[in-house]
Write a protein that holds these residues in place. Structure first.
Motif, PDB file in Angstrom:
ATOM      1  N   ASN A   1       8.959   6.989 -15.589  1.00 17.02           N
ATOM      2  CA  ASN A   1       8.799   8.027 -16.621  1.00 17.02           C
ATOM      3  C   ASN A   1       9.995   8.041 -17.574  1.00 17.02           C
ATOM      4  O   ASN A   1       9.841   8.238 -18.774  1.00 17.02           O
ATOM      5  CB  ASN A   1       8.659   9.414 -15.969  1.00 17.02           C
ATOM      6  CG  ASN A   1       7.221   9.709 -15.565  1.00 17.02           C
ATOM      7  OD1 ASN A   1       6.295   9.020 -16.008  1.00 17.02           O
ATOM      8  ND2 ASN A   1       7.021  10.723 -14.747  1.00 17.02           N
TER       9      ASN A   1
ATOM     10  N   ARG B   1       8.472   9.168  -5.526  1.00 19.89           N
ATOM     11  CA  ARG B   1       8.915  10.055  -6.608  1.00 19.89           C
ATOM     12  C   ARG B   1      10.069   9.424  -7.394  1.00 19.89           C
ATOM     13  O   ARG B   1      10.072   9.427  -8.622  1.00 19.89           O
ATOM     14  CB  ARG B   1       9.354  11.410  -6.037  1.00 19.89           C
ATOM     15  CG  ARG B   1      10.305  12.197  -6.932  1.00 19.89           C
ATOM     16  CD  ARG B   1       9.690  12.510  -8.296  1.00 19.89           C
ATOM     17  NE  ARG B   1      10.672  13.041  -9.238  1.00 19.89           N
ATOM     18  CZ  ARG B   1      10.511  13.053 -10.556  1.00 19.89           C
ATOM     19  NH1 ARG B   1       9.415  12.560 -11.100  1.00 19.89           N
ATOM     20  NH2 ARG B   1      11.430  13.553 -11.336  1.00 19.89           N
TER      21      ARG B   1
ATOM     22  N   THR C   1       4.869  17.534 -11.271  1.00 20.72           N
ATOM     23  CA  THR C   1       5.340  16.756 -10.118  1.00 20.72           C
ATOM     24  C   THR C   1       6.436  17.525  -9.381  1.00 20.72           C
ATOM     25  O   THR C   1       6.438  17.601  -8.142  1.00 20.72           O
ATOM     26  CB  THR C   1       5.871  15.378 -10.578  1.00 20.72           C
ATOM     27  OG1 THR C   1       4.795  14.653 -11.155  1.00 20.72           O
ATOM     28  CG2 THR C   1       6.447  14.582  -9.418  1.00 20.72           C
TER      29      THR C   1
ATOM     30  N   ASP D   1       8.777   6.764  -9.550  1.00 28.03           N
ATOM     31  CA  ASP D   1       7.977   7.331 -10.644  1.00 28.03           C
ATOM     32  C   ASP D   1       8.891   7.901 -11.727  1.00 28.03           C
ATOM     33  O   ASP D   1       8.657   7.729 -12.923  1.00 28.03           O
ATOM     34  CB  ASP D   1       7.078   8.438 -10.063  1.00 28.03           C
ATOM     35  CG  ASP D   1       6.015   8.887 -11.043  1.00 28.03           C
ATOM     36  OD1 ASP D   1       5.402   8.017 -11.690  1.00 28.03           O
ATOM     37  OD2 ASP D   1       5.808  10.115 -11.172  1.00 28.03           O
TER      38      ASP D   1
ATOM     39  N   ASN E   1       3.667  15.977 -16.867  1.00 31.33           N
ATOM     40  CA  ASN E   1       3.585  15.294 -15.577  1.00 31.33           C
ATOM     41  C   ASN E   1       4.829  15.547 -14.731  1.00 31.33           C
ATOM     42  O   ASN E   1       4.749  15.834 -13.529  1.00 31.33           O
ATOM     43  CB  ASN E   1       3.379  13.795 -15.803  1.00 31.33           C
ATOM     44  CG  ASN E   1       3.366  13.028 -14.501  1.00 31.33           C
ATOM     45  OD1 ASN E   1       4.366  12.451 -14.097  1.00 31.33           O
ATOM     46  ND2 ASN E   1       2.238  13.068 -13.808  1.00 31.33           N
ATOM     47  N   GLU E   2       6.001  15.494 -15.355  1.00 32.33           N
ATOM     48  CA  GLU E   2       7.249  15.731 -14.621  1.00 32.33           C
ATOM     49  C   GLU E   2       7.319  17.170 -14.096  1.00 32.33           C
ATOM     50  O   GLU E   2       7.737  17.414 -12.971  1.00 32.33           O
ATOM     51  CB  GLU E   2       8.440  15.460 -15.539  1.00 32.33           C
ATOM     52  CG  GLU E   2       8.780  13.988 -15.663  1.00 32.33           C
ATOM     53  CD  GLU E   2       9.490  13.459 -14.420  1.00 32.33           C
ATOM     54  OE1 GLU E   2      10.356  14.157 -13.877  1.00 32.33           O
ATOM     55  OE2 GLU E   2       9.160  12.344 -13.989  1.00 32.33           O
TER      56      GLU E   2
ATOM     57  N   GLY F   1       4.756  20.102  -7.503  1.00 34.48           N
ATOM     58  CA  GLY F   1       3.989  19.460  -6.433  1.00 34.48           C
ATOM     59  C   GLY F   1       4.895  19.069  -5.270  1.00 34.48           C
ATOM     60  O   GLY F   1       4.535  19.232  -4.096  1.00 34.48           O
ATOM     61  N   LEU F   2       6.083  18.590  -5.592  1.00 31.88           N
ATOM     62  CA  LEU F   2       7.036  18.207  -4.541  1.00 31.88           C
ATOM     63  C   LEU F   2       7.472  19.429  -3.748  1.00 31.88           C
ATOM     64  O   LEU F   2       7.619  19.368  -2.523  1.00 31.88           O
ATOM     65  CB  LEU F   2       8.263  17.518  -5.158  1.00 31.88           C
ATOM     66  CG  LEU F   2       8.011  16.114  -5.710  1.00 31.88           C
ATOM     67  CD1 LEU F   2       9.164  15.680  -6.606  1.00 31.88           C
ATOM     68  CD2 LEU F   2       7.805  15.113  -4.567  1.00 31.88           C
TER      69      LEU F   2
END
Ligand code: PMV
Length: 364
Positions: free
Chosen positions: A250, A243, A276, A246, A272-273, A279-280
């Motif tokens: 980004n 992460r 994410t 990434d 996406n951020e 998602g985290l």
């Protein structure tokens, strides 16, 4: 004194002969496009982040000071939130003020009263720590300047305000600057630092100067994870290291997109951020699911609308269920029509807030 160490034992009043006074700042919230999620040490970020500084979501803070009447050593503080005494907030602020007495030792020599209030409803599910802690950080720096004349230069003032705001809430350090701000060291931006944010407003394409962020209130229920706990979830998270790598990629792509005005790339990164981040949270231990069914429905409708109209309209999310709808000024009438018709009915009490990238904090 180095910019990395603002401790200054000389900032002490020599006389109790001080005129009482007051300072007011109003300071906006901000929306991270590349997110800060995971910290170390004293409020240091695991990765750099970049945000838009908002306008209509702000905190107004009035700091009153007068010479200390008693000789006790702790900080003397009264606190009112929307005109009501608020003990939980007072306790939090007291802890924060105690933690910055190495930087502002004169705080112990004063009786302080803080009146604070937000422009947005307390129940709107909008995180207020960035606006609140930046407003307070600015008040403290103005107080230092008023008492000691030490922060004449604007850039010096802003940097210190950003540094002390960060100690209250990491994301608050980005609210100090107009339009956009970067927090965290990166080779891409000279002078960037983990200790304070730097202004990016002058570096970004004009399309971002009045960029819109309408905040669709999917739910006002209290969020189930505090940001302190949220950052903690990244410790030992199986995806933590990928992460951070990434986020750095980004960030570099976002800086290029924002400099050139590449909205498609900007939007891809923003979405996406946001996903994410969630998602985290979903894949952490314990796991948190902050998105609501209506958040997902709004995302689907927004993506479909984008597909059909080819309009550059994108979304972001904070650590909560509310959808931030991002778009440039020139398509406002179309996008507002879409929001009114398709997204507003999905909001709690049909509530959404209209916000946009703005000029940063203002001293009243
Ligand atoms: O400043 P904090 O500790 O409230 O953390 C903010 C975290 C996010 O809002 C989710 C992301 C960000 O960069 O603002």
């Amino acid at each position: 004194m180095s910019a990395t160490d603002y401790k200054n034992p000389h900032l002490l009043l020599e006389t109790a002969d001080l005129e009482p006074g007051e300072i007011t700042w109003h300071s906006p919230s901000n929306l991270a496009i590349v997110k800060y999620w995971g910290k170390h040490g004293i409020q240091m970020p695991k990765n750099p982040s970049l945000s838009l500084t908002l306008s209509s979501s702000f905190t107004e803070t009035l700091l009153e000071y007068r010479p200390r009447e008693t000789s006790e050593t702790g900080i003397s503080l009264e606190f009112f939130f929307h005109e009501e005494p608020n003990e939980p907030f007072r306790a939090k602020l007291l802890k924060y003020l105690e933690s910055v007495t190495d930087i502002f030792p004169f705080l112990r020599q004063l009786d302080l009263t803080i009146y604070s209030g937000n422009s947005f409803p307390h129940s709107a599910g909008i995180a207020s720590s960035a606006s609140a802690m930046s407003a307070l950080g600015l008040c403290l720096c103005s107080l230092e300047h008023e008492l000691f004349g030490t922060l004449d230069d604007d850039a010096t003032f802003d940097r210190k305000a950003s540094y002390v705001s960060r100690l209250g809430s990491g994301s608050a350090c980005r609210s100090i600057f107009p339009t956009a701000a970067l927090w965290g060291e990166t080779g891409e931006v000279k002078g960037s630092s983990d200790l304070y944010a730097v202004p990016m407003g002058e570096e970004v394409h004009t399309v971002f100067k009045h960029f819109h962020d309408d905040i669709l209130i999917a739910s006002t229920a209290a969020k189930s994870v505090s940001s302190r706990a949220g950052h903690g979830l990244m410790e030992g998270h199986p995806f933590a290291e990928p992460r951070y790598a990434d986020a750095k990629r980004n960030l570099n792509r976002l800086i290029l997109a924002m400099r050139s005005g590449d909205l498609e790339e900007f939007g891809r990164i923003a979405e996406n951020e946001a996903l994410t981040l969630h998602g985290l949270m979903m894949s952490s231990n314990p796991s948190f699911m902050l998105l609501k069914p209506n958040t997902l429905e709004m995302i689907e409708r927004l993506r479909q609308y984008r597909e059909e109209t080819k309009h550059p309209v994108y979304f972001s999310l904070d650590a909560g269920p509310n959808l931030h709808v991002l778009y440039p000024e020139d398509i406002i009438s179309d996008v507002r029509g879409f929001i009114e018709e398709e997204l507003k009915p999905l909001c709690e009490d049909e509530t959404y807030l209209q916000d946009w990238a703005g000029d940063g904090p203002v001293q009243d």
